[in-house]
Design a protein around this motif. Structure first.
Motif, PDB file in Angstrom:
ATOM      1  N   GLY A 118      -6.521  -7.469  -0.268  1.00  0.00           N
ATOM      2  CA  GLY A 118      -7.802  -8.156  -0.308  1.00  0.00           C
ATOM      3  C   GLY A 118      -9.000  -7.307   0.044  1.00  0.00           C
ATOM      4  O   GLY A 118     -10.143  -7.734  -0.161  1.00  0.00           O
ATOM      5  N   ASP A 119      -8.782  -6.097   0.555  1.00  0.00           N
ATOM      6  CA  ASP A 119      -9.890  -5.222   0.936  1.00  0.00           C
ATOM      7  C   ASP A 119     -10.516  -4.526  -0.269  1.00  0.00           C
ATOM      8  O   ASP A 119     -11.609  -3.987  -0.170  1.00  0.00           O
ATOM      9  CB  ASP A 119      -9.411  -4.146   1.911  1.00  0.00           C
ATOM     10  CG  ASP A 119      -8.982  -4.713   3.253  1.00  0.00           C
ATOM     11  OD1 ASP A 119      -8.144  -4.076   3.927  1.00  0.00           O
ATOM     12  OD2 ASP A 119      -9.476  -5.793   3.619  1.00  0.00           O
ATOM     13  N   TRP A 138       0.830  -1.192   0.000  1.00  0.00           N
ATOM     14  CA  TRP A 138       0.000   0.000   0.000  1.00  0.00           C
ATOM     15  C   TRP A 138       0.870   1.249   0.000  1.00  0.00           C
ATOM     16  O   TRP A 138       1.869   1.324   0.721  1.00  0.00           O
ATOM     17  CB  TRP A 138      -0.901  -0.012   1.237  1.00  0.00           C
ATOM     18  CG  TRP A 138      -1.630   1.269   1.485  1.00  0.00           C
ATOM     19  CD1 TRP A 138      -2.698   1.765   0.811  1.00  0.00           C
ATOM     20  CD2 TRP A 138      -1.327   2.240   2.489  1.00  0.00           C
ATOM     21  NE1 TRP A 138      -3.090   2.969   1.330  1.00  0.00           N
ATOM     22  CE2 TRP A 138      -2.272   3.289   2.355  1.00  0.00           C
ATOM     23  CE3 TRP A 138      -0.354   2.326   3.491  1.00  0.00           C
ATOM     24  CZ2 TRP A 138      -2.262   4.402   3.200  1.00  0.00           C
ATOM     25  CZ3 TRP A 138      -0.347   3.425   4.316  1.00  0.00           C
ATOM     26  CH2 TRP A 138      -1.299   4.457   4.173  1.00  0.00           C
ATOM     27  N   VAL A 139       0.493   2.253  -0.793  1.00  0.00           N
ATOM     28  CA  VAL A 139       1.243   3.500  -0.900  1.00  0.00           C
ATOM     29  C   VAL A 139       0.452   4.658  -0.289  1.00  0.00           C
ATOM     30  O   VAL A 139       0.982   5.437   0.505  1.00  0.00           O
ATOM     31  CB  VAL A 139       1.573   3.813  -2.369  1.00  0.00           C
ATOM     32  CG1 VAL A 139       2.230   5.183  -2.490  1.00  0.00           C
ATOM     33  CG2 VAL A 139       2.459   2.730  -2.966  1.00  0.00           C
ATOM     34  N   ALA A 140      -0.812   4.777  -0.672  1.00  0.00           N
ATOM     35  CA  ALA A 140      -1.615   5.900  -0.191  1.00  0.00           C
ATOM     36  C   ALA A 140      -3.083   5.631  -0.488  1.00  0.00           C
ATOM     37  O   ALA A 140      -3.400   4.864  -1.392  1.00  0.00           O
ATOM     38  CB  ALA A 140      -1.180   7.206  -0.851  1.00  0.00           C
ATOM     39  N   SER A 141      -3.967   6.269   0.275  1.00  0.00           N
ATOM     40  CA  SER A 141      -5.393   6.121   0.032  1.00  0.00           C
ATOM     41  C   SER A 141      -6.116   7.421   0.344  1.00  0.00           C
ATOM     42  O   SER A 141      -5.622   8.257   1.116  1.00  0.00           O
ATOM     43  CB  SER A 141      -5.984   4.982   0.859  1.00  0.00           C
ATOM     44  OG  SER A 141      -5.700   5.144   2.232  1.00  0.00           O
ATOM     45  N   CYS A 156      -3.836   1.194  -9.181  1.00  0.00           N
ATOM     46  CA  CYS A 156      -4.957   1.902  -8.578  1.00  0.00           C
ATOM     47  C   CYS A 156      -5.975   0.867  -8.110  1.00  0.00           C
ATOM     48  O   CYS A 156      -6.190  -0.153  -8.784  1.00  0.00           O
ATOM     49  CB  CYS A 156      -5.582   2.820  -9.628  1.00  0.00           C
ATOM     50  SG  CYS A 156      -7.035   3.730  -9.098  1.00  0.00           S
ATOM     51  N   ALA A 157      -6.592   1.123  -6.966  1.00  0.00           N
ATOM     52  CA  ALA A 157      -7.582   0.195  -6.417  1.00  0.00           C
ATOM     53  C   ALA A 157      -8.742   0.981  -5.822  1.00  0.00           C
ATOM     54  O   ALA A 157      -8.563   2.126  -5.384  1.00  0.00           O
ATOM     55  CB  ALA A 157      -6.943  -0.689  -5.356  1.00  0.00           C
ATOM     56  N   ALA A 158      -9.917   0.357  -5.783  1.00  0.00           N
ATOM     57  CA  ALA A 158     -11.099   1.054  -5.277  1.00  0.00           C
ATOM     58  C   ALA A 158     -12.030   0.095  -4.551  1.00  0.00           C
ATOM     59  O   ALA A 158     -12.066  -1.105  -4.855  1.00  0.00           O
ATOM     60  CB  ALA A 158     -11.848   1.727  -6.431  1.00  0.00           C
ATOM     61  N   LYS A 159     -12.781   0.646  -3.597  1.00  0.00           N
ATOM     62  CA  LYS A 159     -13.775  -0.140  -2.878  1.00  0.00           C
ATOM     63  C   LYS A 159     -14.907   0.781  -2.453  1.00  0.00           C
ATOM     64  O   LYS A 159     -14.727   1.992  -2.326  1.00  0.00           O
ATOM     65  CB  LYS A 159     -13.180  -0.835  -1.655  1.00  0.00           C
ATOM     66  CG  LYS A 159     -12.514   0.102  -0.652  1.00  0.00           C
ATOM     67  CD  LYS A 159     -11.926  -0.690   0.510  1.00  0.00           C
ATOM     68  CE  LYS A 159     -11.144   0.217   1.463  1.00  0.00           C
ATOM     69  NZ  LYS A 159     -10.611  -0.539   2.625  1.00  0.00           N
ATOM     70  N   VAL A 160     -16.060   0.189  -2.213  1.00  0.00           N
ATOM     71  CA  VAL A 160     -17.214   0.992  -1.830  1.00  0.00           C
ATOM     72  C   VAL A 160     -17.228   1.284  -0.344  1.00  0.00           C
ATOM     73  O   VAL A 160     -17.999   2.121   0.118  1.00  0.00           O
ATOM     74  CB  VAL A 160     -18.536   0.310  -2.255  1.00  0.00           C
ATOM     75  CG1 VAL A 160     -18.570   0.128  -3.766  1.00  0.00           C
ATOM     76  CG2 VAL A 160     -18.709  -1.029  -1.550  1.00  0.00           C
ATOM     77  N   TYR A 161     -16.391   0.619   0.405  1.00  0.00           N
ATOM     78  CA  TYR A 161     -16.357   0.788   1.850  1.00  0.00           C
ATOM     79  C   TYR A 161     -15.313   1.828   2.241  1.00  0.00           C
ATOM     80  O   TYR A 161     -14.488   2.242   1.436  1.00  0.00           O
ATOM     81  CB  TYR A 161     -16.068  -0.556   2.528  1.00  0.00           C
ATOM     82  CG  TYR A 161     -17.087  -1.607   2.165  1.00  0.00           C
ATOM     83  CD1 TYR A 161     -16.766  -2.637   1.291  1.00  0.00           C
ATOM     84  CD2 TYR A 161     -18.378  -1.540   2.672  1.00  0.00           C
ATOM     85  CE1 TYR A 161     -17.701  -3.595   0.943  1.00  0.00           C
ATOM     86  CE2 TYR A 161     -19.320  -2.492   2.320  1.00  0.00           C
ATOM     87  CZ  TYR A 161     -18.980  -3.509   1.452  1.00  0.00           C
ATOM     88  OH  TYR A 161     -19.918  -4.441   1.100  1.00  0.00           O
ATOM     89  N   ARG A 162     -15.345   2.194   3.513  1.00  0.00           N
ATOM     90  CA  ARG A 162     -14.463   3.242   3.996  1.00  0.00           C
ATOM     91  C   ARG A 162     -13.006   2.795   3.973  1.00  0.00           C
ATOM     92  O   ARG A 162     -12.701   1.609   3.993  1.00  0.00           O
ATOM     93  CB  ARG A 162     -14.867   3.647   5.414  1.00  0.00           C
ATOM     94  CG  ARG A 162     -14.688   2.552   6.443  1.00  0.00           C
ATOM     95  CD  ARG A 162     -15.201   3.021   7.809  1.00  0.00           C
ATOM     96  NE  ARG A 162     -15.046   1.985   8.832  1.00  0.00           N
ATOM     97  CZ  ARG A 162     -13.967   1.821   9.559  1.00  0.00           C
ATOM     98  NH1 ARG A 162     -12.928   2.633   9.404  1.00  0.00           N
ATOM     99  NH2 ARG A 162     -13.907   0.868  10.470  1.00  0.00           N
ATOM    100  N   CYS A 163     -12.120   3.779   3.929  1.00  0.00           N
ATOM    101  CA  CYS A 163     -10.700   3.504   4.013  1.00  0.00           C
ATOM    102  C   CYS A 163     -10.358   3.031   5.423  1.00  0.00           C
ATOM    103  O   CYS A 163     -10.970   3.465   6.401  1.00  0.00           O
ATOM    104  CB  CYS A 163      -9.901   4.770   3.696  1.00  0.00           C
ATOM    105  SG  CYS A 163     -10.049   5.357   2.001  1.00  0.00           S
TER     106      CYS A 163
END
Length: 124
Positions: free
Chosen positions: A109-110, A47-50, A95-102
């Motif tokens: 896997g998140d 992980w680098v940043a979110s 780049c990665a994305a999810k509908v849930y909070r950071c």
């Protein structure tokens, strides 16, 4: 189907800068959290940043003070401004994305959706 497309990678010299972009499309609703990960040859994806939709951002200690993550006002484009690049920053950036909070401790896997990656190479 949701899709993330990265751009902006390339080859630079030690100390130079690059800016990566990631655009989300094809999804209904909002990706609450978007992030950048990177993977160097022979190593795991780290992980680098979110950033969440409201612009609350975090960066990894290894890049803090040099890398800055941001999102556009619509929330569909994610950026990573990388300053003072070093050879050890060389990796494929995803780049990665999810509908849930950071989360405080983001894991691969998140995240639900991934881009294809963009290569960043820093030479000394």
């Amino acid at each position: 189907q949701a899709q993330l497309v990265e751009s902006g990678g390339g080859s630079v010299k030690d100390g130079e800068n690059l800016k990566l972009s990631c655009t989300a499309s094809g999804h209904d609703g909002l990706f609450y959290c978007m992030a950048w990960f990177r993977q160097a040859p022979g190593k795991g994806r780290e992980w680098v940043a979110s950033s969440d939709f409201y612009g609350h951002a975090r960066t990894a200690p290894s890049v803090k003070g040099r890398f800055d993550i941001s999102r556009d006002s619509g929330g569909n484009t994610l950026y990573l401004q990388m300053n003072t690049l070093q050879p050890e920053d060389s990796a494929i950036y995803y780049c990665a994305a999810k509908v849930y909070r950071c989360l405080f401790d983001e894991q691969v896997g998140d995240f639900e959706v991934w881009g294809q990656g963009t290569q960043v190479t820093v030479s000394s």
